[in-house]
Design a protein around this motif. Structure first.
Motif, PDB file in Angstrom:
ATOM      1  N   GLY A 296     -51.231 -20.562 -46.233  1.00 39.55           N
ATOM      2  CA  GLY A 296     -52.677 -20.323 -46.312  1.00 39.55           C
ATOM      3  C   GLY A 296     -53.279 -21.144 -47.449  1.00 39.55           C
ATOM      4  O   GLY A 296     -52.574 -21.605 -48.343  1.00 39.55           O
ATOM      5  N   GLU A 297     -54.592 -21.334 -47.378  1.00 35.59           N
ATOM      6  CA  GLU A 297     -55.239 -22.134 -48.435  1.00 35.59           C
ATOM      7  C   GLU A 297     -55.076 -21.448 -49.791  1.00 35.59           C
ATOM      8  O   GLU A 297     -55.082 -20.231 -49.865  1.00 35.59           O
ATOM      9  CB  GLU A 297     -56.728 -22.258 -48.136  1.00 35.59           C
ATOM     10  CG  GLU A 297     -57.021 -23.086 -46.921  1.00 35.59           C
ATOM     11  CD  GLU A 297     -58.434 -22.822 -46.446  1.00 35.59           C
ATOM     12  OE1 GLU A 297     -59.305 -23.639 -46.744  1.00 35.59           O
ATOM     13  OE2 GLU A 297     -58.646 -21.790 -45.809  1.00 35.59           O
TER      14      GLU A 297
ATOM     15  N   ASN B  39     -56.622 -13.986 -47.886  1.00 35.22           N
ATOM     16  CA  ASN B  39     -55.960 -14.673 -46.766  1.00 35.22           C
ATOM     17  C   ASN B  39     -54.437 -14.705 -46.864  1.00 35.22           C
ATOM     18  O   ASN B  39     -53.774 -15.254 -45.995  1.00 35.22           O
ATOM     19  CB  ASN B  39     -56.482 -16.114 -46.644  1.00 35.22           C
ATOM     20  CG  ASN B  39     -56.106 -16.967 -47.844  1.00 35.22           C
ATOM     21  OD1 ASN B  39     -55.714 -16.438 -48.883  1.00 35.22           O
ATOM     22  ND2 ASN B  39     -56.216 -18.268 -47.703  1.00 35.22           N
ATOM     23  N   ALA B  40     -53.834 -14.148 -47.931  1.00 38.04           N
ATOM     24  CA  ALA B  40     -52.369 -14.278 -48.060  1.00 38.04           C
ATOM     25  C   ALA B  40     -51.705 -12.959 -48.447  1.00 38.04           C
ATOM     26  O   ALA B  40     -50.548 -12.952 -48.872  1.00 38.04           O
ATOM     27  CB  ALA B  40     -52.015 -15.371 -49.067  1.00 38.04           C
TER      28      ALA B  40
ATOM     29  N   ARG C 254     -57.915 -14.815 -42.818  1.00 41.61           N
ATOM     30  CA  ARG C 254     -56.962 -15.552 -41.985  1.00 41.61           C
ATOM     31  C   ARG C 254     -57.315 -15.426 -40.498  1.00 41.61           C
ATOM     32  O   ARG C 254     -57.621 -14.321 -40.022  1.00 41.61           O
ATOM     33  CB  ARG C 254     -55.555 -14.976 -42.247  1.00 41.61           C
ATOM     34  CG  ARG C 254     -54.424 -15.738 -41.643  1.00 41.61           C
ATOM     35  CD  ARG C 254     -54.047 -16.948 -42.471  1.00 41.61           C
ATOM     36  NE  ARG C 254     -53.151 -17.790 -41.707  1.00 41.61           N
ATOM     37  CZ  ARG C 254     -51.830 -17.824 -41.840  1.00 41.61           C
ATOM     38  NH1 ARG C 254     -51.248 -17.080 -42.768  1.00 41.61           N
ATOM     39  NH2 ARG C 254     -51.095 -18.610 -41.093  1.00 41.61           N
TER      40      ARG C 254
END
Ligand SMILES: Cc1ncc(COP(=O)(O)O)c(C=O)c1O
Length: 350
Positions: A18-19, A30-31, A318
């Motif tokens: 993920g970014e 997102n992670a 995500r």
């Protein structure tokens, strides 16, 4: 000279993390990282260990950490191995049990790294689709797999299956069953871990990570619990000094301050309920989550566009561009302020 990768490696897409942007103004959901910092006692232990002793290699078998884990989890230290994140433990298991052409089974959708590790090894993927209730699929045990993975609670659905069902699966599979409990501390019930199964089921491995509930993703620490023959095998294939000195100290200190971890878990569970309710009010179908993230489906909506629009507002979540999940978004549960910001932004977009 032409560089010739092994054909299976050459054919692989590779893992796309993920970014990573952090810093002021970014809300990073997102992670599945923890929104709260590690215990002050952990930070103090890392500072204490940051001295001239760093010129020495760490303990090769992380004995101090294994002893601490033995006390917390009620399992003999010789049934425990430490890894550089649970990802490394997954790799060790693949090295131990999967050669060219060996089958590796797991219900889908699940943690995407399993696919990649099978490909690296030249093994054969044997995925089995979950049904709508995310119960263990009946055919999972029939895959003639050297290794079977079960992520519990599952990522990215957040759903949990019962230990009794896992015990039945362990008895039915041909090879080794790996229960990936990366998110188990966030489950609603306290006694849903499969660690106890390793006493009576020699083919069961249970994995834990310090990256989620203990807020230590940056330190890369995981633990595996299993019967002696499995642990002994993993010890043979691990890198010599796989866990660095600071990580071993950090994990040991984290296990000595469980109240810190549990307090953060409770805060995350509260925000999970707030987020779940808000998403349902906005028309999302939301799976009941036992993790620090929530998977939400919005049929007929371009959810990828929502993810991109949130990104422009510096909120990272995500989206999985894979069949069956392409109308879903996964939100890591953050602080109350992050949850409010996310909900406000979503209201504007929907
Ligand atoms: C299901 C699952 N297992 C394992 C891991 C890897 O954890 P670690 O950071 O300990 O390598 C993750 C990380 O996101 C995960 O989601």
């Amino acid at each position: 000279m032409a560089i010739r990768l092994r054909p299976n490696v050459a054919a692989m897409a590779g893992y796309v993390p993920g970014e990573q942007p952090r810093g002021k103004g970014v809300i990073k959901l997102n992670a599945n990282e923890n929104p709260y910092p590690p215990s002050p006692k952990v930070l103090a232990a890392i500072r204490r260990a940051t001295d001239g002793g760093l010129r020495f290699y760490p303990e090769a078998t992380s004995d101090g950490l294994r002893a601490a884990a033995s006390r917390v989890y009620g399992v003999g230290a010789d049934h425990i191995i430490a890894g550089n994140g649970s990802d490394e433990l997954l790799t060790m298991l693949m090295r131990c049990f999967v050669g060219e052409g060996d089958r590796v089974a797991y219900p889908m959708p699940t943690y995407s790294l399993y696919d990649i590790l099978v490909d690296i090894q030249g093994g054969v993927r044997a995925p089995v689709e979950y049904g709508p209730d995310f119960a263990i699929p009946k055919s999972l045990a029939k895959q003639r797999a050297a290794l079977t993975f079960l992520c519990n609670p599952n990522a990215p659905s957040g759903t949990l299956v019962q230990t009794a069902d896992i015990a039945r699966l362990a008895r039915a599979v041909r090879g080794v069953l790996v229960v990936d409990e990366a998110y188990i501390d966030f489950a609603a019930a306290r006694d849903c871990s499969s660690i106890g199964l390793i006493r009576r089921l020699p083919n069961v491995v249970v994995l834990r990570t310090f990256s989620k509930s203990f807020s230590l993703a940056g330190m890369r620490i995981g633990l595996a619990f299993a019967s002696r023959p499995i642990i002994d095998g993993m010890m043979k294939v691990k890198d010599s000094y796989n866990l660095n000195r600071l990580s071993a100290e950090a994990a040991t200190a984290a296990l000595r301050d469980l109240p810190w971890m549990r307090r953060n878990v409770r805060r995350i569970q509260e925000q999970r309920a707030v987020l779940t309710r808000a998403l349902r009010e906005m028309g999302f179908e939301v799976y009941d989550s036992h993790t620090n993230f929530v998977l939400a489906r919005h049929p007929g909506t371009d959810v990828r566009a929502i993810q991109q629009a949130l990104k422009r507002r510096r909120i990272l979540i995500r989206h999985f561009d894979v069949p069956g999940l392409d109308d879903c978004l996964r939100f890591t549960v953050g602080t109350p302020a992050e949850t409010t910001a996310l909900i406000t932004a979503l209201h504007r977009l929907l």
